[in-house]
Design an enzyme around this catalytic site. Structure first.
Site, mmCIF file in Angstrom:
data_model
loop_
_atom_site.group_PDB
_atom_site.id
_atom_site.type_symbol
_atom_site.label_atom_id
_atom_site.label_comp_id
_atom_site.label_asym_id
_atom_site.label_seq_id
_atom_site.Cartn_x
_atom_site.Cartn_y
_atom_site.Cartn_z
ATOM 1 N N LYS A 192 0.877 -1.186 0.000
ATOM 2 C CA LYS A 192 0.000 0.000 0.000
ATOM 3 C C LYS A 192 0.913 1.234 0.000
ATOM 4 O O LYS A 192 1.436 1.635 1.029
ATOM 5 C CB LYS A 192 -0.889 -0.022 1.262
ATOM 6 N N SER A 246 4.771 7.473 10.267
ATOM 7 C CA SER A 246 4.804 8.279 11.479
ATOM 8 C C SER A 246 4.589 7.414 12.724
ATOM 9 O O SER A 246 4.004 6.330 12.654
ATOM 10 C CB SER A 246 3.717 9.351 11.410
ATOM 11 N N GLY A 250 2.052 4.338 13.400
ATOM 12 C CA GLY A 250 2.674 3.103 13.873
ATOM 13 C C GLY A 250 1.917 2.534 15.068
ATOM 14 O O GLY A 250 1.709 1.323 15.166
ATOM 15 N N GLU A 267 9.108 1.139 11.411
ATOM 16 C CA GLU A 267 10.200 2.115 11.365
ATOM 17 C C GLU A 267 9.543 3.480 11.319
ATOM 18 O O GLU A 267 8.865 3.819 10.341
ATOM 19 C CB GLU A 267 11.074 1.834 10.126
ATOM 20 N N CYS A 301 13.232 10.364 7.957
ATOM 21 C CA CYS A 301 12.944 10.013 9.357
ATOM 22 C C CYS A 301 14.181 10.132 10.223
ATOM 23 O O CYS A 301 14.091 10.460 11.393
ATOM 24 C CB CYS A 301 12.342 8.614 9.431
ATOM 25 N N GLU A 402 9.002 16.313 15.632
ATOM 26 C CA GLU A 402 9.541 16.031 14.304
ATOM 27 C C GLU A 402 8.907 16.999 13.310
ATOM 28 O O GLU A 402 7.679 17.053 13.197
ATOM 29 C CB GLU A 402 9.216 14.587 13.906
#
Ligand code: ADP
Length: 500
Positions: A192, A246, A250, A267, A301, A402
């Site tokens: 996806k 993100s 997650g 991750e 990231c 972030e």
């Protein structure tokens, strides 16, 4: 490659979903537009897959897993991967172009990553690396201590149907990092892609169709996260999810996995410290730290977004680092001179712009950038000037959250123990960097820093033979290297009585 003709062709019929070896529209027949973030122009219309399409793709992946694909030998899987690598190599310019126009990665940077054989992160080399693994997977025979004579051994078996959910910031590497180990281990996959950058993963799907893979081994379902992504994460017949994105999403993925106890590796985000000691070679540290935050427009990231600088060199570092940032050329990602392209979407631009306001409002000093770039044609795209905030304090939002844009926060520090404490005072643990000429101190920092990846006098190195993963809320499990294979294999313990 003729750029204009690639773009013209994309503007034709809507891109379809790859399910069970065929290109099909979404069951709902809905589509969504994908936009060039440099110009705001619609590039292509793409099928909007939803839960029903995911269900069809998972069923196809299950049939392939239990049917023809399980009869493929390791050497056949290796050869499939080697031919896939050849095809990606042959079409690398086109794949790179799709990254540039769909995601906005600067052309020059993309070509540095993907061209020329053995460059770090090269997707062709990554596929070849996993081709090698396909013929080197094995369990073990184990000597047990039981009194009855028994042979004991382990088998490694494919985990099954894998759902891979990937982000938009590396539309070529991210699908390759998932598809290659899946094929090496004999799993099947429903991929996806991110809604912001679906075109490169779809083109990879077309290339995979040129291999003699049984239908359903690789399926690509484009669509939104809350619909298609959420169904894949919760699907009772998916055995494993590999997720990159993100930290907030997650958490959703991990929650959804409880439905059928899926295996998961994630991750996620980061707010990585990059620490410059007074004894560092600033001629190396300054451009290195700049690459660490400004590469891919800061949409990485593992970006080194909190730059701690020891007080004796702080003012020199700040002024030279600001000059380095100001020198970077902002522009259309297709322009070969561009070093800083656009932010991927309007929504993401608004988020980044929010931090451009919050930094000074909380007392940070703007020494470079600090604003959007809207000169002439650039007003149509999502451009932000490479920004350096100095005199940042740990409690400011720009030091904690972030940003995922070309925004560096520079913070002064005095002692080793102080900087260790402050660098680790974050929920994240993806990457950390140290710039020093003192080897003993470098090792002390390597031990002390809570991060899955530590760089000394360098930043952001990637190679298929090295693992890549995070600690804390940056996730668990590794991408790449032999470590990722464990993510796609189950271990079966076998006991055999030695007796007739
Ligand atoms: P970003 O903020 O970088 O877009 P996201 O975590 O939102 O990161 O997106 C990464 C990937 O996760 C994308 O493919 C997106 O469509 C997908 N996604 C977003 N929300 C969900 C969800 N609730 N369940 C599953 N996938 C999701």
């Amino acid at each position: 490659m003729d750029v204009e003709s690639v773009i013209a062709e994309l503007g034709g019929a809507p891109r379809r979903l790859l399910i069970d070896g065929r290109w099909v529209p979404a069951v709902s027949e809905k589509t969504f537009d994908t936009i060039n973030p440099s110009t705001g122009a619609v590039i292509a219309s793409v099928a909007e897959g939803d839960a029903e399409d995911i269900d069809l793709a998972v069923a196809a992946a299950r049939r392939a897993l239990e049917g023809p694909w399980r009869r493929f030998t390791p050497v056949q899987r290796q050869n499939i991967l080697l031919r896939f690598a050849e095809l990606v190599e042959k079409h690398i310019d086109e794949l790179a172009l799709l990254n540039v126009i769909d995601m906005g990665v600067p052309y020059s940077w993309q070509m540095g990553v993907t061209r020329g054989g053995v460059k770090p992160g090269n997707p062709v080399e990554t596929i070849r690396y996993f081709a090698g693994w396909a013929t080197k997977l094995h369990g073990e025979t184990v000597q047990n201590s039981l009194s009855t004579p028994l042979h004991s051994l382990t088998l490694r078996e494919p985990v099954g149907v894998v759902g891979a959910i990937i982000p938009w910031n590396s539309p070529l590497a991210a699908p390759v990092w998932k598809i290659a180990p899946v094929l090496a281990t004999g799993c099947t996959i429903v991929l996806k892609p991110a809604e912001e950058a679906p075109l490169t993963p779809l083109r990879l799907g077309e290339l995979l169709q040129e291999l003699d893979l049984p239908p359903g081994v690789v399926n690509v379902v484009t669509g939104y996260g809350e619909t298609a992504g959420a169904r894949l994460a919760a699907h009772p017949d998916v055995n494993k999810i590999g997720f990159t994105g993100s930290t907030a999403t997650g958490r959703e993925i991990i929650r959804a996995s409880a439905v059928n106890m899926k295996r998961v590796h994630v991750e996620l985000g980061g707010k990585s410290p990059d620490i410059v000691f007074a004894d560092a070679d600033l001629d190396v540290a300054i451009p290195g730290a700049a690459m660490g935050i400004f590469a891919n427009n800061g949409q990485v990231c593992s970006a080194g977004s909190r730059i701690f600088v020891q007080r004796p060199v702080y003012e020199e570092f700040v002024s030279r680092f600001a000059e380095e940032a100001a020198r970077l050329k902002v522009g259309d990602a297709l322009d070969p001179d561009t070093e800083i392209g656009p932010i991927v979407s309007r929504a993401q631009l608004d988020r980044v712009a929010g931090y451009l306001e919050s930094g000074p409002a909380e007392g940070a000093r703007v020494v470079a950038g600090g604003h959007r770039v809207e000169d002439g044609e650039l007003a149509k795209g999502n451009f932000v000037a490479p920004t350096v905030f100095a005199d940042v304090r740990d409690e400011m939002r720009i030091a904690r959250e972030e940003i995922f844009g070309p925004v560096a926060s520079v913070l002064p520090f005095d002692t080793v123990d102080e900087v260790i404490r402050r660098a680790n005072a974050t929920e994240y643990g993806l990457a950390a960097g140290v710039w020093t000429r003192d080897v003993g101190r470098a090792h002390k920092m390597i031990d002390a820093l809570q991060a899955g990846n530590v760089y000394v006098n360098t930043w952001g190195q990637v190679d298929p033979c090295m693992p890549f993963g995070g600690l804390k809320t940056s996730g668990y499990g590794n991408e790449l290297s032999g470590h990722v294979l464990h993510e796609y294999l189950n271990t079966k313990a076998v006991w055999i009585r030695v007796d007739d």
